[in-house]
Structure formats: C-alpha cells, structure tokens
Design a protein around this motif. Structure first.
Motif, PDB file in Angstrom:
ATOM      1  N   LYS A 185      39.961  52.655  43.979  1.00 27.73           N
ATOM      2  CA  LYS A 185      40.074  52.170  45.359  1.00 27.73           C
ATOM      3  C   LYS A 185      38.864  51.321  45.744  1.00 27.73           C
ATOM      4  CE  LYS A 185      42.886  56.141  46.720  1.00 27.73           C
ATOM      5  NZ  LYS A 185      42.951  57.411  47.478  1.00 27.73           N
ATOM      6  N   GLN A 186      37.676  51.723  45.295  1.00 24.96           N
ATOM      7  CA  GLN A 186      36.464  50.958  45.593  1.00 24.96           C
ATOM      8  C   GLN A 186      36.523  49.574  44.947  1.00 24.96           C
ATOM      9  OE1 GLN A 186      33.251  53.420  44.253  1.00 24.96           O
ATOM     10  NE2 GLN A 186      33.609  55.017  45.789  1.00 24.96           N
ATOM     11  N   VAL A 187      36.935  49.531  43.680  1.00 22.43           N
ATOM     12  CA  VAL A 187      37.053  48.253  42.970  1.00 22.43           C
ATOM     13  C   VAL A 187      38.046  47.347  43.686  1.00 22.43           C
ATOM     14  CG1 VAL A 187      37.924  47.168  40.863  1.00 22.43           C
ATOM     15  CG2 VAL A 187      36.386  49.130  40.700  1.00 22.43           C
ATOM     16  N   THR A 188      39.170  47.898  44.094  1.00 23.38           N
ATOM     17  CA  THR A 188      40.210  47.112  44.758  1.00 23.38           C
ATOM     18  C   THR A 188      39.712  46.537  46.080  1.00 23.38           C
ATOM     19  OG1 THR A 188      41.878  48.550  43.754  1.00 23.38           O
ATOM     20  CG2 THR A 188      42.599  47.147  45.568  1.00 23.38           C
ATOM     21  N   THR A 189      38.975  47.327  46.843  1.00 26.35           N
ATOM     22  CA  THR A 189      38.428  46.857  48.121  1.00 26.35           C
ATOM     23  C   THR A 189      37.486  45.681  47.916  1.00 26.35           C
ATOM     24  OG1 THR A 189      38.613  49.061  49.114  1.00 26.35           O
ATOM     25  CG2 THR A 189      37.068  47.521  50.145  1.00 26.35           C
ATOM     26  N   VAL A 190      36.612  45.800  46.921  1.00 30.53           N
ATOM     27  CA  VAL A 190      35.653  44.728  46.621  1.00 30.53           C
ATOM     28  C   VAL A 190      36.383  43.455  46.206  1.00 30.53           C
ATOM     29  CG1 VAL A 190      33.845  44.004  45.021  1.00 30.53           C
ATOM     30  CG2 VAL A 190      33.782  46.298  46.005  1.00 30.53           C
ATOM     31  N   LEU A 191      37.391  43.583  45.340  1.00 33.38           N
ATOM     32  CA  LEU A 191      38.120  42.410  44.855  1.00 33.38           C
ATOM     33  C   LEU A 191      38.965  41.767  45.947  1.00 33.38           C
ATOM     34  CD1 LEU A 191      39.278  43.656  41.325  1.00 33.38           C
ATOM     35  CD2 LEU A 191      37.342  42.174  41.887  1.00 33.38           C
ATOM     36  N   LYS A 192      39.522  42.581  46.817  1.00 34.73           N
ATOM     37  CA  LYS A 192      40.323  42.056  47.928  1.00 34.73           C
ATOM     38  C   LYS A 192      39.454  41.180  48.843  1.00 34.73           C
ATOM     39  CE  LYS A 192      44.000  41.792  50.585  1.00 34.73           C
ATOM     40  NZ  LYS A 192      45.224  41.075  50.155  1.00 34.73           N
ATOM     41  N   LYS A 193      38.250  41.655  49.156  1.00 32.62           N
ATOM     42  CA  LYS A 193      37.336  40.897  50.015  1.00 32.62           C
ATOM     43  C   LYS A 193      36.889  39.603  49.341  1.00 32.62           C
ATOM     44  CE  LYS A 193      35.481  44.897  52.543  1.00 32.62           C
ATOM     45  NZ  LYS A 193      34.288  45.752  52.766  1.00 32.62           N
ATOM     46  N   ALA A 194      36.559  39.695  48.056  1.00 35.02           N
ATOM     47  CA  ALA A 194      36.115  38.508  47.321  1.00 35.02           C
ATOM     48  C   ALA A 194      37.236  37.477  47.241  1.00 35.02           C
ATOM     49  CB  ALA A 194      35.657  38.896  45.917  1.00 35.02           C
ATOM     50  N   GLY A 195      38.464  37.930  47.007  1.00 38.18           N
ATOM     51  CA  GLY A 195      39.602  37.024  46.932  1.00 38.18           C
ATOM     52  C   GLY A 195      39.858  36.310  48.241  1.00 38.18           C
ATOM     53  N   SER A 196      39.672  37.021  49.347  1.00 38.87           N
ATOM     54  CA  SER A 196      39.859  36.414  50.672  1.00 38.87           C
ATOM     55  C   SER A 196      38.861  35.284  50.895  1.00 38.87           C
ATOM     56  CB  SER A 196      39.712  37.474  51.761  1.00 38.87           C
ATOM     57  OG  SER A 196      40.729  38.453  51.641  1.00 38.87           O
ATOM     58  N   LEU A 197      37.622  35.497  50.470  1.00 39.55           N
ATOM     59  CA  LEU A 197      36.588  34.468  50.630  1.00 39.55           C
ATOM     60  C   LEU A 197      36.883  33.234  49.775  1.00 39.55           C
ATOM     61  CD1 LEU A 197      33.364  36.694  50.629  1.00 39.55           C
ATOM     62  CD2 LEU A 197      34.272  35.393  52.571  1.00 39.55           C
ATOM     63  N   LEU A 198      37.401  33.464  48.578  1.00 40.09           N
ATOM     64  CA  LEU A 198      37.666  32.370  47.640  1.00 40.09           C
ATOM     65  C   LEU A 198      39.063  31.769  47.810  1.00 40.09           C
ATOM     66  CD1 LEU A 198      36.128  34.008  44.446  1.00 40.09           C
ATOM     67  CD2 LEU A 198      35.193  32.050  45.696  1.00 40.09           C
ATOM     68  N   GLN A 199      39.856  32.361  48.686  1.00 39.19           N
ATOM     69  CA  GLN A 199      41.236  31.931  48.919  1.00 39.19           C
ATOM     70  C   GLN A 199      42.083  32.034  47.646  1.00 39.19           C
ATOM     71  OE1 GLN A 199      40.712  28.014  50.772  1.00 39.19           O
ATOM     72  NE2 GLN A 199      40.960  28.951  52.798  1.00 39.19           N
ATOM     73  N   ILE A 200      41.806  33.080  46.876  1.00 38.85           N
ATOM     74  CA  ILE A 200      42.635  33.447  45.724  1.00 38.85           C
ATOM     75  C   ILE A 200      43.106  34.875  45.989  1.00 38.85           C
ATOM     76  CG2 ILE A 200      42.745  33.810  43.226  1.00 38.85           C
ATOM     77  CD1 ILE A 200      40.455  31.818  42.930  1.00 38.85           C
ATOM     78  N   GLU A 201      44.335  35.018  46.393  1.00 41.62           N
ATOM     79  CA  GLU A 201      44.820  36.308  46.875  1.00 41.62           C
ATOM     80  C   GLU A 201      44.955  37.343  45.755  1.00 41.62           C
ATOM     81  OE1 GLU A 201      48.556  38.285  49.375  1.00 41.62           O
ATOM     82  OE2 GLU A 201      48.632  36.185  48.746  1.00 41.62           O
ATOM     83  N   LEU A 202      44.482  38.549  46.020  1.00 41.75           N
ATOM     84  CA  LEU A 202      44.743  39.689  45.142  1.00 41.75           C
ATOM     85  C   LEU A 202      46.112  40.243  45.532  1.00 41.75           C
ATOM     86  CD1 LEU A 202      43.833  41.820  43.003  1.00 41.75           C
ATOM     87  CD2 LEU A 202      42.876  43.132  44.917  1.00 41.75           C
ATOM     88  N   LEU A 203      47.123  39.921  44.756  1.00 42.50           N
ATOM     89  CA  LEU A 203      48.489  40.340  45.105  1.00 42.50           C
ATOM     90  C   LEU A 203      48.709  41.830  44.899  1.00 42.50           C
ATOM     91  CD1 LEU A 203      50.846  37.526  43.758  1.00 42.50           C
ATOM     92  CD2 LEU A 203      50.105  37.951  46.103  1.00 42.50           C
ATOM     93  N   ASP A 204      48.078  42.379  43.869  1.00 45.15           N
ATOM     94  CA  ASP A 204      48.279  43.802  43.593  1.00 45.15           C
ATOM     95  C   ASP A 204      47.239  44.280  42.589  1.00 45.15           C
ATOM     96  OD1 ASP A 204      49.382  46.334  43.678  1.00 45.15           O
ATOM     97  OD2 ASP A 204      51.390  45.703  43.046  1.00 45.15           O
ATOM     98  N   HIS A 205      47.049  45.581  42.575  1.00 40.99           N
ATOM     99  CA  HIS A 205      46.282  46.263  41.535  1.00 40.99           C
ATOM    100  C   HIS A 205      47.233  47.328  41.001  1.00 40.99           C
ATOM    101  CE1 HIS A 205      42.448  48.733  40.329  1.00 40.99           C
ATOM    102  NE2 HIS A 205      43.292  48.553  39.334  1.00 40.99           N
ATOM    103  N   VAL A 206      47.585  47.196  39.744  1.00 40.42           N
ATOM    104  CA  VAL A 206      48.581  48.092  39.146  1.00 40.42           C
ATOM    105  C   VAL A 206      47.914  48.940  38.074  1.00 40.42           C
ATOM    106  CG1 VAL A 206      50.790  48.253  37.944  1.00 40.42           C
ATOM    107  CG2 VAL A 206      50.401  46.405  39.597  1.00 40.42           C
ATOM    108  N   ILE A 207      48.078  50.244  38.200  1.00 36.03           N
ATOM    109  CA  ILE A 207      47.574  51.186  37.193  1.00 36.03           C
ATOM    110  C   ILE A 207      48.761  51.590  36.326  1.00 36.03           C
ATOM    111  CG2 ILE A 207      46.419  53.391  36.787  1.00 36.03           C
ATOM    112  CD1 ILE A 207      45.341  53.166  39.687  1.00 36.03           C
ATOM    113  N   ILE A 208      48.607  51.487  35.022  1.00 34.02           N
ATOM    114  CA  ILE A 208      49.728  51.793  34.133  1.00 34.02           C
ATOM    115  C   ILE A 208      49.409  52.963  33.211  1.00 34.02           C
ATOM    116  CG2 ILE A 208      50.636  49.431  34.205  1.00 34.02           C
ATOM    117  CD1 ILE A 208      49.371  48.972  31.452  1.00 34.02           C
ATOM    118  N   GLY A 209      50.439  53.740  32.948  1.00 40.01           N
ATOM    119  CA  GLY A 209      50.395  54.777  31.928  1.00 40.01           C
ATOM    120  C   GLY A 209      51.447  54.428  30.887  1.00 40.01           C
TER     121      GLY A 209
END
Length: 223
Positions: A185-209
């Motif tokens: 969750k922490q990683v996702t929050t950081v990447l979401k904020k960075a993407g907003s600044l760069l105008q490259i949207e983080l569409l999803d974070h998917v964890i797979i098993g």
C-alpha cells in the motif's frame, strides 16, 4: 510391450488419424513427439508414468538434468520436451503482443509464464499506450517490495523512455496469498503521487499468485 504390439486402433498415430488430435491423451500426444521407448517400456508407458508423477504443469518447469532422471528420458528426449514447452510459451507471448488491458484479469492472464522464478518476489512494470495496449513490460526489481527500496524514478524513467500514456505495476507473492500488505500500500501511494505529477497515470497495481490476483483499482485502493 512395444507400440507395434498394440492393437492398431490403440496406437497414437492411428487414433490421431481416425479421431483427431483432441481425442488423444496428454501421454499419447507426448508419445507422438518422443516416438521411441526403451526395451522395458514402450513410449506410451514412459509418458504415462512421467505425467502421473509430475503432471504437465510441473513437467514444463523441469530442467534438462531433472528430465534426464526420468526412466527412458535421455538428453535428446529431454531437449524435445523442453522445446515443446518453449514453443508453447512463445506462442502465448505472441498472442499477447499489444494486448489491450480491460481489467486486472487481463493483467493476470498476460503475466502467466512470465515470472522467471516464482519463489522470489518480482516487481514488473507494464507500459501502456493511449488505447491501454501493452507497449512493453520490464522487470524493475527482484526481492521484497518496500517503499524505501523502490524509488519512483526507477519505474517512471522506463515509462518515459517508452513514451507510455499510463502504467500498471505488477508483483507476485511467492506464498500465494495475494492480499495487499502495508508495504504494498505504501509503494502504491508513492507511485500514484509520482504518476500524477508526471501525468503518467498509475492505472492499477496488481498482485498475482499462482491461481489468483488482487487489484488495487478493483478494491478502490488507488485513491
């Protein structure tokens, strides 16, 4: 018993010609590829025993050395088996070229067979164009996912280089439990904020098993 000692209607080649490829068992299909058995076992018996022990899925992951430990499988047959599974892997990848992502299930399907080592955690980046098609995927890191270790620049420099319109981050949980951890969750929050600044949207974070997945978007965790 040799293959030629079987009744003609029970031989894989004759059954293939009479009933089609879908009528053959996995052991019979493998026997058609490997062709010959040993003095003690015909090739169908060898393939039946091999598949009963490993199954198709595990058989695909065996190394050349491991395959040669199976009775009746020497270097040549081991290479034939590896070649068959490699062709299947490549066909799967070709079909997924420029795959359009509509849901986390599409991401899960795309990632099948792409993990080099399921026993370790890998962080992948999927770069997408304006049509949400995958342009390219990259392995960003290997090891435990941690916000203090995964810097946004490592991810977004790849996205910028590929002129990505948006990105999806994917990582695996070797345990098979795909529930998001606090670190995830922490990683996702950081990447979401960075993407907003760069105008490259983080569409999803998917964890797979191995058999399931967890989507931050589908769980409304992207903010």
């Amino acid at each position: 018993m040799r293959i030629h000692d079987l009744d003609p209607e029970n031989r894989p080649r004759e059954r293939f010609l009479r009933s089609g490829v879908s009528a053959l068992s996995s052991a019979e299909l493998m026997a058609l590829i490997l062709k010959t058995g040993t003095k003690k076992h015909n090739i169908i018996e060898t393939c039946q025993e091999m598949l009963s022990i490993y199954g198709l899925e595990k058989l695909a992951d065996l190394s050349l050395a491991e395959l040669q430990k199976i009775n009746g499988i020497g270097p040549a047959k081991a290479m034939q088996i590896k070649a068959v599974f490699e062709l299947h892997r490549r066909m799967h990848f070709r079909r997924n070229t420029n795959k359009k992502i509509r849901s986390a299930k599409d991401v899960f399907d795309y990632m099948q067979g792409r993990l080099p080592d399921e026993m370790r955690e890998h962080l992948f980046l999927l770069n997408l164009n304006t049509k949400n098609q995958i342009i390219r995927h990259e392995i960003i890191s290997v090891g435990t996912l941690n916000a203090s270790l995964i810097h946004p620049r490592e991810i977004f420099k790849e996205a910028i280089r590929e002129s990505a319109h948006a990105i999806i981050v994917v990582h695996n949980h070797p345990s098979g439990d795909v529930e998001a951890s606090n670190a995830d969750k922490q990683v996702t929050t950081v990447l979401k904020k960075a993407g907003s600044l760069l105008q490259i949207e983080l569409l999803d974070h998917v964890i797979i098993g191995r058999e399931s997945y967890f989507s931050f978007r589908e769980h409304s965790l992207l903010g």
